[in-house]
Design a protein around this motif. Structure first.
Motif, short mmCIF file in Angstrom:
data_model
loop_
_atom_site.label_atom_id
_atom_site.label_comp_id
_atom_site.label_asym_id
_atom_site.label_seq_id
_atom_site.Cartn_x
_atom_site.Cartn_y
_atom_site.Cartn_z
N ALA A 123 0.83 -1.21 0.00
CA ALA A 123 0.00 0.00 0.00
C ALA A 123 0.87 1.26 0.00
O ALA A 123 0.55 2.23 -0.69
CB ALA A 123 -0.93 -0.01 1.22
N LEU A 124 1.97 1.22 0.73
CA LEU A 124 2.87 2.38 0.74
C LEU A 124 3.51 2.59 -0.63
O LEU A 124 3.70 3.72 -1.06
CB LEU A 124 3.95 2.22 1.81
N LEU A 125 3.82 1.51 -1.33
CA LEU A 125 4.36 1.66 -2.69
C LEU A 125 3.30 2.24 -3.62
O LEU A 125 3.61 3.02 -4.52
CB LEU A 125 4.89 0.34 -3.21
N THR A 126 2.04 1.88 -3.41
CA THR A 126 0.95 2.46 -4.20
C THR A 126 0.82 3.95 -3.89
O THR A 126 0.60 4.76 -4.79
CB THR A 126 -0.38 1.73 -3.91
N VAL A 129 3.41 5.79 -5.84
CA VAL A 129 3.05 5.97 -7.25
C VAL A 129 2.03 7.10 -7.40
O VAL A 129 2.16 7.97 -8.26
CB VAL A 129 2.51 4.66 -7.86
N ALA A 130 1.01 7.10 -6.53
CA ALA A 130 0.01 8.16 -6.59
C ALA A 130 0.66 9.53 -6.32
O ALA A 130 0.32 10.52 -6.98
CB ALA A 130 -1.09 7.89 -5.56
N SER A 131 1.62 9.56 -5.40
CA SER A 131 2.33 10.81 -5.12
C SER A 131 3.15 11.25 -6.32
O SER A 131 3.24 12.45 -6.62
CB SER A 131 3.28 10.63 -3.93
N ALA A 132 3.76 10.29 -7.01
CA ALA A 132 4.55 10.62 -8.20
C ALA A 132 3.66 11.22 -9.29
O ALA A 132 4.05 12.17 -9.98
CB ALA A 132 5.27 9.38 -8.72
N VAL A 133 2.46 10.67 -9.44
CA VAL A 133 1.53 11.20 -10.43
C VAL A 133 1.16 12.64 -10.08
O VAL A 133 1.24 13.55 -10.91
CB VAL A 133 0.27 10.32 -10.53
N ALA A 134 0.76 12.86 -8.83
CA ALA A 134 0.35 14.20 -8.41
C ALA A 134 1.51 15.19 -8.46
O ALA A 134 1.36 16.31 -8.97
CB ALA A 134 -0.24 14.14 -7.00
N SER A 135 2.65 14.79 -7.95
CA SER A 135 3.79 15.72 -7.93
C SER A 135 4.32 15.96 -9.34
O SER A 135 4.83 17.05 -9.62
CB SER A 135 4.90 15.20 -7.02
N TRP A 178 2.58 7.04 9.97
CA TRP A 178 2.37 8.36 9.36
C TRP A 178 3.67 8.94 8.82
O TRP A 178 3.69 9.60 7.78
CB TRP A 178 1.70 9.33 10.34
N LEU A 179 4.79 8.66 9.49
CA LEU A 179 6.08 9.17 9.04
C LEU A 179 6.54 8.41 7.79
O LEU A 179 7.14 8.99 6.88
CB LEU A 179 7.12 9.05 10.16
N LEU A 180 6.26 7.12 7.74
CA LEU A 180 6.60 6.35 6.54
C LEU A 180 5.77 6.79 5.34
O LEU A 180 6.28 6.83 4.22
CB LEU A 180 6.43 4.85 6.81
N VAL A 181 4.50 7.13 5.59
CA VAL A 181 3.67 7.67 4.51
C VAL A 181 4.27 8.97 4.02
O VAL A 181 4.41 9.20 2.81
CB VAL A 181 2.20 7.86 4.98
N VAL A 185 5.76 9.83 0.24
CA VAL A 185 5.18 10.96 -0.49
C VAL A 185 6.28 11.96 -0.89
O VAL A 185 6.35 12.41 -2.01
CB VAL A 185 4.09 11.67 0.35
N VAL A 186 7.20 12.22 0.04
CA VAL A 186 8.26 13.20 -0.24
C VAL A 186 9.27 12.65 -1.25
O VAL A 186 9.64 13.35 -2.19
CB VAL A 186 8.96 13.63 1.06
#
Length: 187
Positions: A123-126, A129-135, A178-181, A185-186
């Protein structure tokens, strides 16, 4: 167009993971990876059968052979351009962290070092990917609007990546979820 291609590729990555995971959990590793290999082979056959790298008139392209010396001279000429070096180091500095994390060490790090389940790691890898799309959309807009400020954007991304890794790796034990999320994301 480049940004759109990357965006669609990221979405394809997420969408292709679902049927692959179903095959992996159902028939097993051999069938899942055999199916992926068969699809790759089918894609190769279709490309060889349908794609042509020729002008519309059907004339064969003319290639002039180059020597190793000419090739090395061309590489040296391109490398002397400051923009080439800037682009190389910008991409290396901003993308290596997530690339290595997503493709190589992310799941083992999250499951072994951080104690997460395989499904949470996935889920964190997903999320990454979602963060990469948005960023990607945000970075594309910013670099388009402020082309002379791209170096500052690159430096900000590199500093934020290093900062997040420093925070997570400095903790004496597993990091909170939360920190791993925030990390994925970063980076």
């Amino acid at each position: 167009v480049s940004q759109l291609t990357g965006l669609l590729g990221q979405l394809g990555q997420v969408l292709s993971a679902v049927p692959f995971l179903i095959l992996l959990n159902g028939p097993g590793w051999t069938f899942a990876f055999g199916s992926a290999a068969a699809l790759g082979l089918l894609a190769l056959v279709l490309v060889l059968a349908l794609v042509r790298d020729r002008p519309d008139d059907g004339a064969a392209p003319v290639f002039e052979p180059t020597t190793l010396k000419q090739t090395l001279a061309s590489i040296a000429e391109v490398w002397r351009r400051p923009g080439t070096r800037l682009g190389f180091f910008s991409h290396m500095g901003t993308q290596f962290s997530i690339t290595v994390f997503a493709l190589l060490w992310g799941v083992p790090y999250l499951t072994s070092a951080q104690g997460l389940s395989a499904s949470t790691a996935g889920a964190l890898l997903t999320v990454s990917v979602a963060s990469a799309v948005a960023s990607g959309i945000v970075v594309g807009v910013l670099t388009g609007r402020y082309p002379m400020r791209r170096s500052w954007l690159v430096l900000a991304i590199m500093i934020s990546n290093a900062t997040m890794w420093a925070i997570v790796l400095a903790l004496p034990g597993p990091a909170p979820l939360w920190l791993l999320v925030l990390l994925v994301v970063v980076i």
